[in-house]
Write a protein that holds these residues in place. Structure first.
Motif, mmCIF file in Angstrom:
data_model
loop_
_atom_site.group_PDB
_atom_site.id
_atom_site.type_symbol
_atom_site.label_atom_id
_atom_site.label_comp_id
_atom_site.label_asym_id
_atom_site.label_seq_id
_atom_site.Cartn_x
_atom_site.Cartn_y
_atom_site.Cartn_z
ATOM 1 N N ASN A 19 0.521 -1.028 0.176
ATOM 2 C CA ASN A 19 0.261 0.337 0.112
ATOM 3 C C ASN A 19 0.884 1.300 -0.173
ATOM 4 N N GLU A 20 2.114 1.128 0.959
ATOM 5 C CA GLU A 20 3.276 2.526 0.699
ATOM 6 C C GLU A 20 3.534 2.844 -0.509
ATOM 7 N N CYS A 21 3.570 2.101 -1.333
ATOM 8 C CA CYS A 21 4.465 1.677 -2.367
ATOM 9 C C CYS A 21 3.645 2.402 -3.177
ATOM 10 N N SER A 23 1.123 4.860 -2.697
ATOM 11 C CA SER A 23 0.519 6.021 -2.132
ATOM 12 C C SER A 23 2.030 6.041 -2.110
ATOM 13 N N SER A 24 2.661 6.355 -2.215
ATOM 14 C CA SER A 24 3.922 6.978 -2.587
ATOM 15 C C SER A 24 4.344 7.263 -3.811
ATOM 16 N N TYR A 25 4.187 6.024 -4.509
ATOM 17 C CA TYR A 25 4.278 6.120 -5.961
ATOM 18 C C TYR A 25 3.187 7.622 -6.844
ATOM 19 N N ILE A 27 2.287 9.982 -4.860
ATOM 20 C CA ILE A 27 2.405 11.387 -4.633
ATOM 21 C C ILE A 27 3.420 12.047 -5.677
ATOM 22 N N ALA A 28 4.597 10.836 -5.779
ATOM 23 C CA ALA A 28 5.425 11.142 -6.351
ATOM 24 C C ALA A 28 5.291 11.594 -7.688
ATOM 25 N N ARG A 33 0.707 10.451 -13.453
ATOM 26 C CA ARG A 33 1.534 9.330 -12.997
ATOM 27 C C ARG A 33 0.662 7.986 -13.931
ATOM 28 N N THR A 61 -4.566 4.571 11.088
ATOM 29 C CA THR A 61 -3.379 4.637 10.188
ATOM 30 C C THR A 61 -3.773 3.215 10.834
ATOM 31 N N ASP A 70 -5.524 5.453 -2.402
ATOM 32 C CA ASP A 70 -4.766 5.976 -3.488
ATOM 33 C C ASP A 70 -4.450 5.541 -4.464
#
Length: 143
Positions: A19-21, A23-25, A27-28, A33, A61, A70
C-alpha cells in the motif's frame, strides 16, 4: 517511455509495504502518473478494535482505513477461517473476493518444504496463505 500501469501485490503484513509503495508512487508521480492497482492477499490490518495500542495510534493508520485509498483499483483476496488476527474482514476501500469456500481450496497442498519446523509453523497458520495461492493459480500460465 513512461510507465502506463503499476500493479503491486502484498500478502499478510506485506500489505502495509504494498500500500505504501502505491501511495508513494501516486504522490511522487503527480498528474503524469500511471494507473495504480493494488492487490492484497489476506492482509494483516492491525485493526484498532482488534489489536489496540500500540498498533493503532489514533490517527487512522490501521490498514483497514488506509489500504487502497490511493490506488485506482484495489482488490482484496479474503480468507475468513485462519487464526491470524485482523485478517478476517472485508476492507472498505477494496473490491473483496472471499476465497474461503472456493472449491479449488480442497486441492491446495499443505506446506511441504522438507523443513519440518517450517512446515509445522506454516500449517499452524491454517489457510492464511490460501489467498496468495488462489491468486497465483488464477494467473498461472503454462509456457
Amino acid at each position: 517511455k513512461s510507465l502506463r500501469s503499476l500493479h503491486v501485490t502484498g500478502t499478510s503484513a506485506g500489505a502495509f509495504a504494498a500500500n505504501e509503495c502505491v501511495s508513494s508512487y501516486v504522490i511522487a508521480a503527480g498528474d503524469r502518473r500511471a494507473t495504480a492497482r493494488l492487490t492484497l492477499c489476506d492482509p494483516f490490518c492491525a485493526r484498532a478494535d482488534e489489536v489496540g495500542a500500540p498498533w493503532d495510534d489514533g490517527l487512522c493508520t490501521s490498514g483497514a482505513k488506509l489500504f487502497g485509498k490511493d490506488a485506482d483499483f484495489a482488490e482484496h483476496y479474503l480468507n475468513t477461517d485462519d487464526i491470524v488476527p485482523s485478517t478476517n474482514f472485508a476492507l472498505p476501500l477494496c473490491y473483496c473476493y472471499d476465497v474461503t469456500g472456493c472449491k479449488e481450496r480442497s486441492a491446495f497442498p499443505p506446506p511441504n518444504t522438507g523443513n519440518i519446523l517450517q512446515d509445522l509453523g506454516l500449517r499452524l497458520l491454517g489457510y492464511h496463505n490460501w489467498p496468495i495461492g488462489y491468486l497465483a493459480r488464477h494467473y498461472e500460465t503454462e509456457l
